[in-house]
Enzyme design. Sequence first.
Site, PDB file in Angstrom:
ATOM      1  N   HIS A  70       0.869  -1.184   0.109  1.00 36.85           N
ATOM      2  CA  HIS A  70       0.090  -0.002   0.087  1.00 36.85           C
ATOM      3  C   HIS A  70       0.642   1.277   0.132  1.00 36.85           C
ATOM      4  CE1 HIS A  70       0.462   0.052   4.575  1.00 36.85           C
ATOM      5  NE2 HIS A  70       0.186   1.071   4.287  1.00 36.85           N
ATOM      6  N   ASP A 100       0.096  -7.431   1.175  1.00 34.64           N
ATOM      7  CA  ASP A 100       0.381  -6.035   1.586  1.00 34.64           C
ATOM      8  C   ASP A 100       2.043  -5.893   1.516  1.00 34.64           C
ATOM      9  OD1 ASP A 100       0.339  -3.398   1.868  1.00 34.64           O
ATOM     10  OD2 ASP A 100      -0.101  -3.403   4.087  1.00 34.64           O
ATOM     11  N   SER A 176       4.929   2.388   8.448  1.00 32.89           N
ATOM     12  CA  SER A 176       4.397   1.084   7.669  1.00 32.89           C
ATOM     13  C   SER A 176       5.481   0.669   6.617  1.00 32.89           C
ATOM     14  CB  SER A 176       3.195   1.492   6.730  1.00 32.89           C
ATOM     15  OG  SER A 176       2.014   1.584   7.771  1.00 32.89           O
TER      16      SER A 176
END
Length: 325
Positions: A70, A100, A176
């Site tokens: 993402h 992901d 992230s």
Amino acid sequence: MNAPISVGSSDRELLDAYSQTVIAAAAEVGPATAKVEIRRKEGLAAGRAEGGAGSGFVFTPDGLILTNSHVVRGAARIEVTLPGGERQSARLVGDDPHTDLAVISVPGYELKHAVFGESKPLRVGHIAIAIGNPFGFSWTVTAGVVSALGRSLRTESGRLVDDVIQTDAALNPGNSGGPLVGSDGHVIGVNTAMFAAAQGICFAIAVDTARFIAMKLLREGFVRRGYLGIGAQTAPIPTRLRRHFALPSEAGAFVTTVESGSPAARAGIRDGDIIVELDGRPIAGVDDLHRELTDDSVGRELALRVLRGVSTHELAVKPEVSPGK
């Protein structure tokens, strides 16, 4: 007036040992943790932010970087900033939105890189250190423990990814894609999400999964998955039918649509069928079906059991490569 709390020498030694563990792990992996920035193909006119940023970490000395899907999805340009401020253009090697995870690369030689550990030996209570690089010049560190193992997390693609690590190591904005590190300085997971509805609940894709996906992306640029060509949703099976046919699960994958010319259509699957078994394994819903449709299922004839009305039918289906990889 309350007296100050005294800390004994043994407590100080324990605290110091914990601090030294976190310091050593951060010093080992921090220099391999990079800031990842993108400029999207669709700009503001498409109603999306023009850019985005996250973290990633170098896992080979020649500049391969693991990050979140993402973070880099839809990128027209990817730039990586290594600790110290060196900024480089990066190339997308491969992307798997279903877990992901993505691999990108920058030119490099003998770069400081993180070492993959193992996630199978992990136990609840093990030290977990989340490292990110949201600013590009230096890394940030938060520490906690493994709160739970074997979690499932639904990614933006709609699929569940299993074997997710839950930790209370706070995941800061921009972290992230950064590494989750154990006390030995080896990577045990890839930080991927923070549960917005609760305080201090963060998730990481286990390193055993991340290593497997990274190797697939390096070889092919994507991860093959099986495709049947159906729309489905999880639906309960009437108790009377479940008992009559001795079905192991209370629910199955209810077929809502069948695409013309698809593997499902050729196998004779119909709208309204409830898939209850595939390749000898029970199917209790759509997520179970996704788990079974792996790379190994592609091109192989699989036994399929469906509940149709008040009877069951045995079919044979041969999954193809998913159009979305």
